[in-house]
Scaffold this motif. Structure first.
Motif, mmCIF file in Angstrom:
data_model
loop_
_atom_site.group_PDB
_atom_site.id
_atom_site.type_symbol
_atom_site.label_atom_id
_atom_site.label_comp_id
_atom_site.label_asym_id
_atom_site.label_seq_id
_atom_site.Cartn_x
_atom_site.Cartn_y
_atom_site.Cartn_z
ATOM 1 N N GLU A 129 -125.365 -31.116 49.760
ATOM 2 C CA GLU A 129 -125.879 -30.162 48.776
ATOM 3 C C GLU A 129 -126.427 -30.897 47.546
ATOM 4 O O GLU A 129 -127.526 -30.595 47.063
ATOM 5 C CB GLU A 129 -124.752 -29.212 48.372
ATOM 6 C CG GLU A 129 -125.124 -28.176 47.343
ATOM 7 C CD GLU A 129 -123.903 -27.376 46.905
ATOM 8 O OE1 GLU A 129 -123.759 -27.148 45.690
ATOM 9 O OE2 GLU A 129 -123.082 -27.001 47.770
ATOM 10 N N SER A 160 -129.603 -32.915 48.459
ATOM 11 C CA SER A 160 -130.752 -32.032 48.620
ATOM 12 C C SER A 160 -131.358 -31.685 47.267
ATOM 13 O O SER A 160 -132.571 -31.605 47.114
ATOM 14 C CB SER A 160 -130.351 -30.749 49.347
ATOM 15 O OG SER A 160 -129.942 -31.032 50.656
ATOM 16 N N ARG A 161 -130.504 -31.511 46.294
ATOM 17 C CA ARG A 161 -130.948 -31.141 44.951
ATOM 18 C C ARG A 161 -131.449 -32.343 44.149
ATOM 19 O O ARG A 161 -132.484 -32.290 43.503
ATOM 20 C CB ARG A 161 -129.800 -30.464 44.206
ATOM 21 C CG ARG A 161 -130.183 -29.898 42.843
ATOM 22 C CD ARG A 161 -128.978 -29.469 42.049
ATOM 23 N NE ARG A 161 -128.281 -30.666 41.569
ATOM 24 C CZ ARG A 161 -127.025 -30.677 41.156
ATOM 25 N NH1 ARG A 161 -126.311 -29.565 41.176
ATOM 26 N NH2 ARG A 161 -126.461 -31.782 40.736
ATOM 27 N N GLU A 175 -135.328 -24.407 52.495
ATOM 28 C CA GLU A 175 -135.170 -25.602 51.669
ATOM 29 C C GLU A 175 -136.040 -25.606 50.414
ATOM 30 O O GLU A 175 -135.948 -26.531 49.614
ATOM 31 C CB GLU A 175 -135.474 -26.859 52.495
ATOM 32 C CG GLU A 175 -134.447 -27.137 53.562
ATOM 33 C CD GLU A 175 -134.783 -28.334 54.418
ATOM 34 O OE1 GLU A 175 -133.854 -28.925 54.986
ATOM 35 O OE2 GLU A 175 -135.974 -28.684 54.539
ATOM 36 N N SER A 178 -133.726 -25.820 47.570
ATOM 37 C CA SER A 178 -132.862 -27.004 47.462
ATOM 38 C C SER A 178 -133.617 -28.316 47.632
ATOM 39 O O SER A 178 -133.371 -29.275 46.912
ATOM 40 C CB SER A 178 -131.745 -26.922 48.493
ATOM 41 O OG SER A 178 -132.283 -26.897 49.801
#
Length: 196
Positions: free
Chosen positions: A17, A20-21, A97, A100
């Protein structure tokens, strides 16, 4: 799963997570420890180094990509049905996505000129996906769905271009309708290569 395995899986989920950010380079043991309400040594005990953590995050991302996009798609009939399924599932994942980020794309920006294990792993994963798309296009030519003179490498390149355009327009420019434009673009590609 034992407690240690469950903890490791939870750490990896949170790390994915965060990566991804913030990108793989933005992923640190300290940030992850804060997010998990653990000590740095507690997180470190599950991964030998930051690089090991980054590699495991990449592998988890790739595994989920295969589970969501590749494996369901190859259940479709060879040829155009399978190629359409691959792109449809791919664009669906990209749509999710947008908020993110895609580790393949952010990783390409971060590691395009940085040699090492992370770049090698990333290149291997993206190459495997391109190889799967290439095989699928070749099968579509063999089944007669696409023209005999179709250049599979060119078609895969153009499909990738559509995905990159979605990320650029939807994430950076926040252009409404970017996903729909990619779907229209894919249909135009197929019509261009399709056997009449």
């Amino acid at each position: 799963m034992r407690k240690g395995e469950l903890t490791r899986a939870a750490i990896l989920d949170t790390a994915l997570e965060l990566a991804s950010r913030d990108g793989l380079e933005g992923l640190t043991i300290g940030l992850l420890a804060d997010k998990m309400n653990m000590s740095k040594s507690g997180v470190f005990a599950h991964f030998g180094s930051r690089e090991d953590l980054q590699l495991e995050v990449l592998k988890l991302y790739h595994h989920r990509f295969e589970q969501e996009v590749f494996f369901p798609s190859i259940k479709e009939a060879r040829g155009l049905p399978r190629l359409r399924a691959m792109f449809a599932r791919w664009i669906s994942r990209v749509s999710e996505e947008i908020a993110s980020g895609c580790i393949y794309i952010s990783g390409a920006v971060e590691y395009d000129d940085r040699p090492g294990p992370i770049r090698e792993e990333l290149v291997a994963m993206v190459s495997a996906w391109q190889g799967a798309l290439l095989r699928c296009v070749k099968q579509a030519v063999e089944t007669g769905d696409l023209k005999q003179d179709t250049d599979p490498h060119q078609l895969v390149y153009e499909m990738y271009g559509l995905i990159l355009a979605v990320h650029h327009d939807a994430r950076l420019l926040r252009t409404p309708g970017a996903v729909e434009r990619a779907k229209v673009g894919f249909e135009r590609l197929i019509e261009n290569y399709r056997n009449p």
